[in-house]
Design an enzyme around this catalytic site. Structure first.
Site, short mmCIF file in Angstrom:
data_model
loop_
_atom_site.label_atom_id
_atom_site.label_comp_id
_atom_site.label_asym_id
_atom_site.label_seq_id
_atom_site.Cartn_x
_atom_site.Cartn_y
_atom_site.Cartn_z
N SER A 1 89.49 90.83 55.22
CA SER A 1 88.80 91.78 56.10
C SER A 1 89.72 92.82 56.73
O SER A 1 89.24 93.83 57.23
CB SER A 1 88.03 91.04 57.20
OG SER A 1 88.94 90.40 58.08
N HIS B 1 90.96 90.83 63.94
CA HIS B 1 90.43 92.17 63.66
C HIS B 1 91.02 93.17 64.66
O HIS B 1 91.65 92.80 65.64
CB HIS B 1 88.90 92.18 63.74
CG HIS B 1 88.23 91.61 62.53
ND1 HIS B 1 86.89 91.34 62.51
CD2 HIS B 1 88.70 91.25 61.31
CE1 HIS B 1 86.56 90.84 61.32
NE2 HIS B 1 87.65 90.77 60.58
N ASP C 1 82.21 94.12 64.21
CA ASP C 1 81.77 92.74 64.41
C ASP C 1 80.48 92.77 65.23
O ASP C 1 80.26 93.69 66.03
CB ASP C 1 82.86 91.93 65.09
CG ASP C 1 84.11 91.81 64.22
OD1 ASP C 1 84.08 92.20 63.03
OD2 ASP C 1 85.13 91.32 64.73
#
Length: 141
Positions: free
Chosen positions: A32, A80, A105
């Site tokens: 990701s 992230h 998210d």
């Protein structure tokens, strides 16, 4: 048999150093965040709480920082990037997204959810490529 206390002390010190160093390494389990880092890479992190010591304040993170947080939508910590902030009822909340994901998210992130921040050197994230694959294999990931 004589006990060499200096040698024993040196082993204890080495063990403590290894354990503390291991607390600052995080294996990447997904793609990701590509191309910043890849599955199987290891990132060096600072801890919000390492045995009662705060290496950074989660309320001081900024847009662009890569953090590890306890996600409400996933049962494992997520690594992230902070892409924005929002003021919700007087609390600064963070909008977070994987660099390789199409959308942020699903939930805002409260500073209390942020547990680690990926260390940077200059403008570069500190990444050790590929050596985390053994850990992924051992954990069945």
């Amino acid at each position: 048999m004589d006990i060499d206390y200096k040698e024993m002390a040196s082993y204890v010190i080495i063990l403590i150093i290894v354990l503390i160093a291991a607390q600052h390494l995080n294996v990447v389990v997904s793609g990701s965040m590509e191309p910043a880092f890849y599955r199987g890479d290891i990132v060096l992190v600072e801890k919000a709480d390492l045995f009662g010591i705060s290496e950074f304040n989660p309320e001081d993170v900024e847009v662009g920082d890569v953090v590890v947080y306890d996600a409400a939508w996933y049962d494992q910590p997520v690594i992230h990037r902070i892409i924005g902030t929002a003021d919700i009822n007087g609390t600064t909340m963070y909008v977070i997204k994987g660099d390789n994901n199409n959308s942020p998210d699903p939930y805002y992130v409260n500073p209390s959810q942020i547990k680690e921040k990926v260390v940077t050197f200059g403008d570069n994230l500190v990444v050790i490529p590929k050596i985390g694959y053994l850990s992924l294999w051992l954990r069945g990931l």
